[in-house]
Write an enzyme that holds these catalytic residues in place. Sequence first.
Site, mmCIF file in Angstrom:
data_model
loop_
_atom_site.group_PDB
_atom_site.id
_atom_site.type_symbol
_atom_site.label_atom_id
_atom_site.label_comp_id
_atom_site.label_asym_id
_atom_site.label_seq_id
_atom_site.Cartn_x
_atom_site.Cartn_y
_atom_site.Cartn_z
ATOM 1 N N TYR A 108 9.414 6.061 1.006
ATOM 2 C CA TYR A 108 9.633 4.931 2.208
ATOM 3 C C TYR A 108 10.043 4.940 3.742
ATOM 4 C CZ TYR A 108 7.972 0.183 3.921
ATOM 5 O OH TYR A 108 8.108 -1.582 5.128
ATOM 6 N N ASP A 110 9.378 0.200 -8.187
ATOM 7 C CA ASP A 110 7.970 -0.126 -6.604
ATOM 8 C C ASP A 110 6.726 0.152 -7.340
ATOM 9 O OD1 ASP A 110 6.792 -0.804 -4.980
ATOM 10 O OD2 ASP A 110 8.779 -0.810 -3.530
ATOM 11 N N ILE A 126 4.274 -1.293 -5.704
ATOM 12 C CA ILE A 126 2.625 -1.498 -5.756
ATOM 13 C C ILE A 126 1.451 -0.692 -5.703
ATOM 14 C CG2 ILE A 126 4.846 -3.241 -4.782
ATOM 15 C CD1 ILE A 126 3.686 -1.782 -2.181
ATOM 16 N N LYS A 185 -1.211 -3.640 -1.983
ATOM 17 C CA LYS A 185 -2.316 -2.454 -1.805
ATOM 18 C C LYS A 185 -3.267 -2.063 -2.468
ATOM 19 C CE LYS A 185 1.271 -2.100 0.943
ATOM 20 N NZ LYS A 185 0.859 -1.679 2.294
#
Length: 472
Positions: free
Chosen positions: A143, A228, A230, A270
Amino acid sequence: MLSAKATCNSHGQDSSYFLGWEEYEKNPYHPVNNPNGMIQMGLAENQLSFDLLESWLNNNPDSSGFTTQSVSSFKELALFQDYHGLPAFKNALADFMSEIRDNKVTFNPNNLVLTAGATSANETLMFCVADPGDAFLIPTPYYPGFDRDLKWRTGAEIVPIHCSSSNGFRITQSALEDAYQQAQKQNLKVKGVLVTNPSNPLGTSLSLHELELLVSFISSKKLHLISDEIYSGTVFSSPGFISIMEVLKNKDLMNTDVAKQVHIVYSLSKDLGLPGFRIGAIYSNDDVVVSAATKMSSFGLISSQTQYLLSQILSDKRFTKNYVTENRKRLKQRHDMLEKALHKTGISCLKGNAGLFSWVDMRCLLSSQTFEGEMELWKKIVYDVGLNISPGSSCHCSEPGWFRVCSANMPKETLVLAMQRLSSFVDSSVKKTNHNHWRRHVNKCSRTSKSLPKWVFSLSFATTRSGKNSDR
């Protein structure tokens, strides 16, 4: 007159990832008011199940705590709250995190730290586990916002773990060791590894083999591991999602020092499609990390009203069960719709099972198999075709020609139009090229993966000073 931090150019906003956003904002598509405008395909936002949330709110008008029937709740929410968060919300969030993971693991609400979104959670963890100049290893592609979130204010460094399309961009032992050695050559102290699972931008979940490899790696080298997660609730097809917590549990590591080295970042941006609510969380088995992160969270708290509302929504188990199931179904339908349309144009994608986007292989559209060729193609798609997509170089991909294309942030009709535009562009490109040569090139690209030098690319052809907070 200003500080070095205010005047430095290390925020990451100069990336082509953010440039595309700026161009979109100058000329946003609207079906009536601006039908020739740019379509936003660089925004990883889940709008497919918003109607489910709206329906719940209509059926539960007292849930905000602002109605006449809940005057006492309004007063309670309006007065001072400490930075530990509302117990009801933390309990509901911990239960929801377990539900997303099919209840294979449980989460202790006391180990949760609430933050204003995942951006804040990742930065706070960096402040807790790394000093300025220390490094974290991150698999590529990753990202683009991590260059800002993890480095800008903390002073930490990122060393890429280079992954290749030859094995679907999977993490390998050799790639981990190479990155670690590269950091040492740069005289950087490695403090940990950060992964996104499922991956942004790949749209794939980590395999059990990769997760066990990571646990073994950080255990042997005494490193932290930040997972992470998410996008954990966006897994819509097999293989299913495996949380790092599940690996620790199955390997009987929950009460060991290794478990204290592992930390999870979560958010409702999300899985529940609520990025504007800025709901993030850190989960850690290390009491010292939880204590330090909780103190730091006072710089970015979630409002009491937001916590109250979400505690009401997440405590409705019938709703959450239906939402998770229906949302996954809709994500798969949208994913299949995008990739079917791309396939018709001769464009393939990495096989994905999660996320709000696809990792699209456009190598066959490049004028040259270089990052200059990738940026040339990206400019045409942005300025001529009118689609904002994210080039792989902005995600530090070490192979040119890959793009992240989002599809869950728009109505079905808009996606159809976007694919029509892209198809027309590809047809035009084919006419300018010998058709037989083109088809041979497509077939060749589908069979092989061209490896290129492994370095971190920063290809930006324009500079933006906008301070917008991207939504991944």
